[in-house]
Design a protein around this motif. Structure first.
Motif, short mmCIF file in Angstrom:
data_model
loop_
_atom_site.label_atom_id
_atom_site.label_comp_id
_atom_site.label_asym_id
_atom_site.label_seq_id
_atom_site.Cartn_x
_atom_site.Cartn_y
_atom_site.Cartn_z
N THR A 197 0.85 -1.19 0.00
CA THR A 197 0.00 0.00 0.00
C THR A 197 0.89 1.24 0.00
O THR A 197 2.07 1.16 0.34
CB THR A 197 -0.92 0.07 1.24
N ARG A 198 0.29 2.34 -0.34
CA ARG A 198 1.00 3.62 -0.29
C ARG A 198 1.08 4.08 1.16
O ARG A 198 0.23 3.72 1.98
CB ARG A 198 0.25 4.67 -1.09
N PRO A 199 2.08 4.90 1.47
CA PRO A 199 2.14 5.47 2.83
C PRO A 199 0.84 6.21 3.15
O PRO A 199 0.25 6.86 2.29
CB PRO A 199 3.33 6.44 2.75
N ARG A 200 0.40 6.04 4.39
CA ARG A 200 -0.84 6.67 4.83
C ARG A 200 -0.79 6.86 6.33
O ARG A 200 0.12 6.39 7.00
CB ARG A 200 -2.04 5.80 4.44
N LYS A 201 -1.79 7.53 6.86
CA LYS A 201 -1.90 7.71 8.30
C LYS A 201 -2.40 6.40 8.91
O LYS A 201 -3.29 5.76 8.36
CB LYS A 201 -2.87 8.85 8.60
N HIS A 202 -1.82 6.02 10.03
CA HIS A 202 -2.19 4.77 10.72
C HIS A 202 -2.81 5.10 12.07
O HIS A 202 -2.32 5.97 12.79
CB HIS A 202 -0.97 3.88 10.92
N SER A 203 -3.87 4.37 12.41
CA SER A 203 -4.55 4.62 13.69
C SER A 203 -3.98 3.78 14.82
O SER A 203 -4.21 4.08 15.99
CB SER A 203 -6.04 4.34 13.55
N ASP A 204 -3.25 2.71 14.49
CA ASP A 204 -2.69 1.86 15.53
C ASP A 204 -1.43 1.18 15.01
O ASP A 204 -1.01 1.43 13.88
CB ASP A 204 -3.71 0.82 16.02
N ILE A 205 -0.86 0.32 15.83
CA ILE A 205 0.31 -0.46 15.45
C ILE A 205 -0.02 -1.91 15.75
O ILE A 205 -0.35 -2.25 16.90
CB ILE A 205 1.57 -0.01 16.23
N ASP A 206 0.02 -2.76 14.73
CA ASP A 206 -0.27 -4.18 14.89
C ASP A 206 1.03 -4.96 14.83
O ASP A 206 1.87 -4.72 13.96
CB ASP A 206 -1.20 -4.67 13.77
N LEU A 207 1.16 -5.91 15.74
CA LEU A 207 2.36 -6.74 15.80
C LEU A 207 1.97 -8.20 16.00
O LEU A 207 0.99 -8.50 16.69
CB LEU A 207 3.25 -6.32 16.98
N LEU A 208 2.74 -9.08 15.42
CA LEU A 208 2.62 -10.50 15.73
C LEU A 208 3.60 -10.79 16.85
O LEU A 208 4.75 -10.35 16.81
CB LEU A 208 2.95 -11.36 14.50
N LEU A 209 3.17 -11.52 17.85
CA LEU A 209 4.00 -11.91 18.98
C LEU A 209 4.14 -13.43 18.94
O LEU A 209 3.15 -14.15 19.09
CB LEU A 209 3.35 -11.48 20.30
N VAL A 210 5.34 -13.90 18.75
CA VAL A 210 5.59 -15.34 18.72
C VAL A 210 5.91 -15.78 20.15
O VAL A 210 6.92 -15.37 20.73
CB VAL A 210 6.74 -15.70 17.76
N ALA A 211 4.99 -16.57 20.71
CA ALA A 211 5.13 -17.04 22.09
C ALA A 211 4.20 -18.23 22.30
O ALA A 211 3.20 -18.35 21.60
CB ALA A 211 4.78 -15.92 23.07
N PRO A 212 4.50 -19.09 23.26
CA PRO A 212 3.63 -20.25 23.50
C PRO A 212 2.30 -19.89 24.13
O PRO A 212 1.34 -20.66 24.04
CB PRO A 212 4.47 -21.14 24.42
N SER A 213 2.23 -18.74 24.81
CA SER A 213 0.99 -18.35 25.49
C SER A 213 1.09 -16.87 25.87
O SER A 213 2.11 -16.23 25.64
CB SER A 213 0.76 -19.19 26.74
N TRP A 214 0.04 -16.39 26.52
CA TRP A 214 0.02 -15.02 27.04
C TRP A 214 0.62 -14.96 28.44
O TRP A 214 0.57 -13.93 29.10
CB TRP A 214 -1.41 -14.49 27.10
N GLU A 215 1.17 -16.04 28.92
CA GLU A 215 1.63 -16.15 30.31
C GLU A 215 2.44 -14.93 30.78
O GLU A 215 2.17 -14.38 31.84
CB GLU A 215 2.46 -17.43 30.48
#
Length: 158
Positions: A36-54
């Motif tokens: 996509t073209r650069p644009r304004k973003h409302s948040d930051i999404d990340l993938l977290l590699v982990a076995p759990s939310w512990e």
């Protein structure tokens, strides 16, 4: 605070320094990958590699790093925080043998392609970013993965 590339880099650095394995996802990843073209973003999404939310649920080291949880956005597959006045969403990607999987809503398995991430460049800095294959496939399947759930939530048309 402005949701700029420097803010994203700061959040990625903070998480990496605390031992969290993350890669950029969502709109920012699409921009880094030139989908996509650069644009304004409302948040930051990340993938977290982990076995759990512990680490986050029971020990919550993120609070000491300036992250405040948004309890209403706590789901089996993601957690959301406010950091630097921005929403940061973390999507849990669990190692499952030789595969990586997210269990959306606690009952819908989604298997990620390998490799999950690739190297990208944001503001001249090398970062880990969701691979093009994973980003394109996820966007294509996003609503079709769980249509009964999306019917009850307003959809963003952007």
């Amino acid at each position: 605070m402005d949701n700029s590339a420097n803010t994203v880099l700061s959040i990625l650095d903070t998480l990496a320094g605390a031992g969290f394995a993350t890669c950029l996802f969502g709109g920012w990843a699409e921009e880094v990958l030139k989908l996509t073209r650069p644009r304004k973003h409302s948040d930051i999404d990340l993938l977290l590699v982990a076995p759990s939310w512990e680490m986050l649920v029971h020990h919550n080291p993120l609070s000491g790093l300036g992250f405040t949880e948004i309890p209403a956005k706590r789901f089996p597959h993601k957690r959301a925080y406010i950091c630097l006045d921005l929403m940061v969403e973390l999507f849990l990607v669990k190692p499952n043998g030789d595969r990586l999987k997210t269990l959306f809503w606690g009952d819908l398995p989604y298997v990620w392609s390998s490799p999950l991430c690739c190297e990208g460049t944001l503001a001249g800095t090398a970062i880990q970013c969701t691979s093009i294959e994973n980003m394109v496939r996820f966007r294509a399947e996003h609503y079709s993965l769980q249509p009964w759930r999306w019917e009850t939530f307003p959809q963003d048309t952007h």
